[in-house]
Design a protein around this motif. Structure first.
Motif, PDB file in Angstrom:
ATOM      1  N   VAL A  18       0.828  -1.192   0.000  1.00 43.22           N
ATOM      2  CA  VAL A  18       0.000   0.000   0.000  1.00 43.22           C
ATOM      3  C   VAL A  18       0.874   1.258   0.000  1.00 43.22           C
ATOM      4  CG1 VAL A  18      -1.706   1.282   1.365  1.00 43.22           C
ATOM      5  CG2 VAL A  18      -1.857  -1.200   1.191  1.00 43.22           C
ATOM      6  N   LEU A  19       2.073   1.142   0.544  1.00 41.43           N
ATOM      7  CA  LEU A  19       2.948   2.291   0.662  1.00 41.43           C
ATOM      8  C   LEU A  19       3.701   2.553  -0.636  1.00 41.43           C
ATOM      9  CD1 LEU A  19       4.417   1.567   4.210  1.00 41.43           C
ATOM     10  CD2 LEU A  19       2.505   3.049   3.632  1.00 41.43           C
ATOM     11  N   ALA A  20       4.149   3.794  -0.811  1.00 39.77           N
ATOM     12  CA  ALA A  20       4.950   4.161  -1.981  1.00 39.77           C
ATOM     13  C   ALA A  20       6.208   3.300  -2.026  1.00 39.77           C
ATOM     14  CB  ALA A  20       5.315   5.640  -1.912  1.00 39.77           C
ATOM     15  N   GLN A  21       6.866   3.226  -3.159  1.00 42.50           N
ATOM     16  CA  GLN A  21       8.014   2.338  -3.315  1.00 42.50           C
ATOM     17  C   GLN A  21       9.336   2.917  -2.842  1.00 42.50           C
ATOM     18  OE1 GLN A  21       7.669  -0.971  -4.144  1.00 42.50           O
ATOM     19  NE2 GLN A  21       5.579  -0.339  -3.753  1.00 42.50           N
ATOM     20  N   SER A  22       9.521   4.212  -2.869  1.00 41.38           N
ATOM     21  CA  SER A  22      10.797   4.773  -2.424  1.00 41.38           C
ATOM     22  C   SER A  22      10.655   6.259  -2.150  1.00 41.38           C
ATOM     23  CB  SER A  22      11.885   4.538  -3.473  1.00 41.38           C
ATOM     24  OG  SER A  22      11.584   5.231  -4.656  1.00 41.38           O
ATOM     25  N   GLY A  23      11.738   6.844  -1.660  1.00 39.35           N
ATOM     26  CA  GLY A  23      11.807   8.278  -1.475  1.00 39.35           C
ATOM     27  C   GLY A  23      11.297   8.762  -0.130  1.00 39.35           C
ATOM     28  N   ALA A  24      11.354  10.072   0.011  1.00 39.01           N
ATOM     29  CA  ALA A  24      10.942  10.722   1.252  1.00 39.01           C
ATOM     30  C   ALA A  24       9.472  10.468   1.551  1.00 39.01           C
ATOM     31  CB  ALA A  24      11.221  12.214   1.160  1.00 39.01           C
ATOM     32  N   ALA A  25       8.651  10.330   0.516  1.00 37.09           N
ATOM     33  CA  ALA A  25       7.226  10.069   0.728  1.00 37.09           C
ATOM     34  C   ALA A  25       7.014   8.751   1.461  1.00 37.09           C
ATOM     35  CB  ALA A  25       6.481  10.067  -0.602  1.00 37.09           C
ATOM     36  N   LEU A  26       7.797   7.735   1.127  1.00 32.25           N
ATOM     37  CA  LEU A  26       7.671   6.445   1.798  1.00 32.25           C
ATOM     38  C   LEU A  26       8.047   6.573   3.269  1.00 32.25           C
ATOM     39  CD1 LEU A  26       7.182   3.421   1.940  1.00 32.25           C
ATOM     40  CD2 LEU A  26       9.498   3.064   1.107  1.00 32.25           C
ATOM     41  N   VAL A  27       9.113   7.292   3.550  1.00 30.20           N
ATOM     42  CA  VAL A  27       9.537   7.497   4.940  1.00 30.20           C
ATOM     43  C   VAL A  27       8.396   8.128   5.730  1.00 30.20           C
ATOM     44  CG1 VAL A  27      11.131   8.794   6.410  1.00 30.20           C
ATOM     45  CG2 VAL A  27      12.001   7.580   4.396  1.00 30.20           C
ATOM     46  N   ASP A  28       7.785   9.174   5.187  1.00 32.84           N
ATOM     47  CA  ASP A  28       6.672   9.833   5.865  1.00 32.84           C
ATOM     48  C   ASP A  28       5.469   8.908   6.021  1.00 32.84           C
ATOM     49  OD1 ASP A  28       8.100  12.195   6.189  1.00 32.84           O
ATOM     50  OD2 ASP A  28       7.264  13.129   4.379  1.00 32.84           O
ATOM     51  N   GLU A  29       5.182   8.096   4.994  1.00 36.91           N
ATOM     52  CA  GLU A  29       4.054   7.171   5.060  1.00 36.91           C
ATOM     53  C   GLU A  29       4.258   6.115   6.139  1.00 36.91           C
ATOM     54  OE1 GLU A  29       2.355   5.603   1.325  1.00 36.91           O
ATOM     55  OE2 GLU A  29       3.711   7.024   0.341  1.00 36.91           O
ATOM     56  N   ILE A  30       5.462   5.597   6.257  1.00 32.16           N
ATOM     57  CA  ILE A  30       5.740   4.579   7.279  1.00 32.16           C
ATOM     58  C   ILE A  30       5.536   5.174   8.668  1.00 32.16           C
ATOM     59  CG2 ILE A  30       7.506   3.115   8.331  1.00 32.16           C
ATOM     60  CD1 ILE A  30       8.689   2.833   5.444  1.00 32.16           C
ATOM     61  N   PHE A  31       6.108   6.344   8.912  1.00 28.58           N
ATOM     62  CA  PHE A  31       5.925   6.976  10.217  1.00 28.58           C
ATOM     63  C   PHE A  31       4.444   7.255  10.489  1.00 28.58           C
ATOM     64  CE2 PHE A  31      10.506   8.381  10.174  1.00 28.58           C
ATOM     65  CZ  PHE A  31      10.868   7.707  11.324  1.00 28.58           C
ATOM     66  N   ALA A  32       3.718   7.751   9.504  1.00 23.76           N
ATOM     67  CA  ALA A  32       2.300   8.049   9.693  1.00 23.76           C
ATOM     68  C   ALA A  32       1.520   6.789  10.048  1.00 23.76           C
ATOM     69  CB  ALA A  32       1.724   8.698   8.433  1.00 23.76           C
ATOM     70  N   ALA A  33       1.832   5.685   9.394  1.00 24.14           N
ATOM     71  CA  ALA A  33       1.137   4.428   9.677  1.00 24.14           C
ATOM     72  C   ALA A  33       1.448   3.918  11.083  1.00 24.14           C
ATOM     73  CB  ALA A  33       1.517   3.381   8.632  1.00 24.14           C
ATOM     74  N   VAL A  34       2.719   3.985  11.487  1.00 21.32           N
ATOM     75  CA  VAL A  34       3.107   3.532  12.827  1.00 21.32           C
ATOM     76  C   VAL A  34       2.454   4.423  13.884  1.00 21.32           C
ATOM     77  CG1 VAL A  34       5.054   3.337  14.434  1.00 21.32           C
ATOM     78  CG2 VAL A  34       5.264   2.453  12.111  1.00 21.32           C
ATOM     79  N   GLU A  35       2.492   5.728  13.670  1.00 16.95           N
ATOM     80  CA  GLU A  35       1.921   6.659  14.637  1.00 16.95           C
ATOM     81  C   GLU A  35       0.413   6.466  14.769  1.00 16.95           C
ATOM     82  OE1 GLU A  35       3.449  10.356  13.077  1.00 16.95           O
ATOM     83  OE2 GLU A  35       5.460   9.921  13.850  1.00 16.95           O
ATOM     84  N   ALA A  36      -0.265   6.243  13.653  1.00 16.73           N
ATOM     85  CA  ALA A  36      -1.707   6.009  13.701  1.00 16.73           C
ATOM     86  C   ALA A  36      -2.025   4.698  14.408  1.00 16.73           C
ATOM     87  CB  ALA A  36      -2.287   6.012  12.284  1.00 16.73           C
ATOM     88  N   GLU A  37      -1.278   3.664  14.102  1.00 13.89           N
ATOM     89  CA  GLU A  37      -1.510   2.343  14.692  1.00 13.89           C
ATOM     90  C   GLU A  37      -1.281   2.336  16.201  1.00 13.89           C
ATOM     91  OE1 GLU A  37      -2.443  -1.685  14.985  1.00 13.89           O
ATOM     92  OE2 GLU A  37      -2.686  -0.390  13.249  1.00 13.89           O
ATOM     93  N   LEU A  38      -0.233   3.032  16.657  1.00 16.62           N
ATOM     94  CA  LEU A  38       0.143   2.982  18.069  1.00 16.62           C
ATOM     95  C   LEU A  38      -0.264   4.231  18.856  1.00 16.62           C
ATOM     96  CD1 LEU A  38       3.691   1.427  17.648  1.00 16.62           C
ATOM     97  CD2 LEU A  38       1.556   0.258  18.263  1.00 16.62           C
TER      98      LEU A  38
END
Length: 144
Positions: A18-38
């Motif tokens: 579901v997440l982007a494949q690379s770049g700064a956008a992916l980094v932001d998406e991963i953090f957003a998903a972890v922060e939302a989940e926890l």
């Protein structure tokens, strides 16, 4: 125990289609998903881009009397990101050099101050984007 669960959760999210494949956008998406989940809110954050074998240092102010976790992630071109956390006096607080792309280090409750987070790009196919965030996880004696 919860720190291990966080690390496992981050690892699972980094492989999500579901997440982007690379770049700064992916980094932001991963953090957003972890922060939302926890239900986490970052206390400090920084991002950058470095090639394999390079390292950089970022500096975060850590609040006194509160424990923190520090998490790093990197983009789809990265296979191994490492993290070393040092206290204001230069002493090593924690190291995560596991062969993965999502290091996690806990900072025990203490005096606080300006901490150094050394980001090391151990495995990368090109210049890779990385991000580091710290999270206040509670005062001494609180359960996270």
């Amino acid at each position: 125990m919860k720190l291990a669960a966080l690390a496992i959760g981050v690892l699972a999210l980094t492989g999500s289609p579901v997440l982007a494949q690379s770049g700064a956008a992916l980094v932001d998406e991963i953090f957003a998903a972890v922060e939302a989940e926890l239900g986490l809110v970052s206390a400090s954050r920084d991002t950058g881009r470095i090639p394999e074998g390079a390292q950089t240092a970022v500096f975060f102010n850590v609040a006194p009397g509160a424990a923190h976790i520090v998490m790093g992630v990197c983009d789809g071109n990265c296979s191994d990101l490492d993290l070393v956390v040092r206290d204001p006096a230069g002493g090593t607080v924690g190291i995560d050099r596991a062969p993965d792309d999502s290091p996690v280090v806990e900072i025990p409750a203490g005096a606080g101050g300006r901490y150094t987070f050394q980001v090391e790009m151990a495995g990368c196919t090109s210049d890779c984007h990385w991000g580091v965030r710290s999270y206040n996880i509670g005062a001494p004696g609180e359960s996270w």
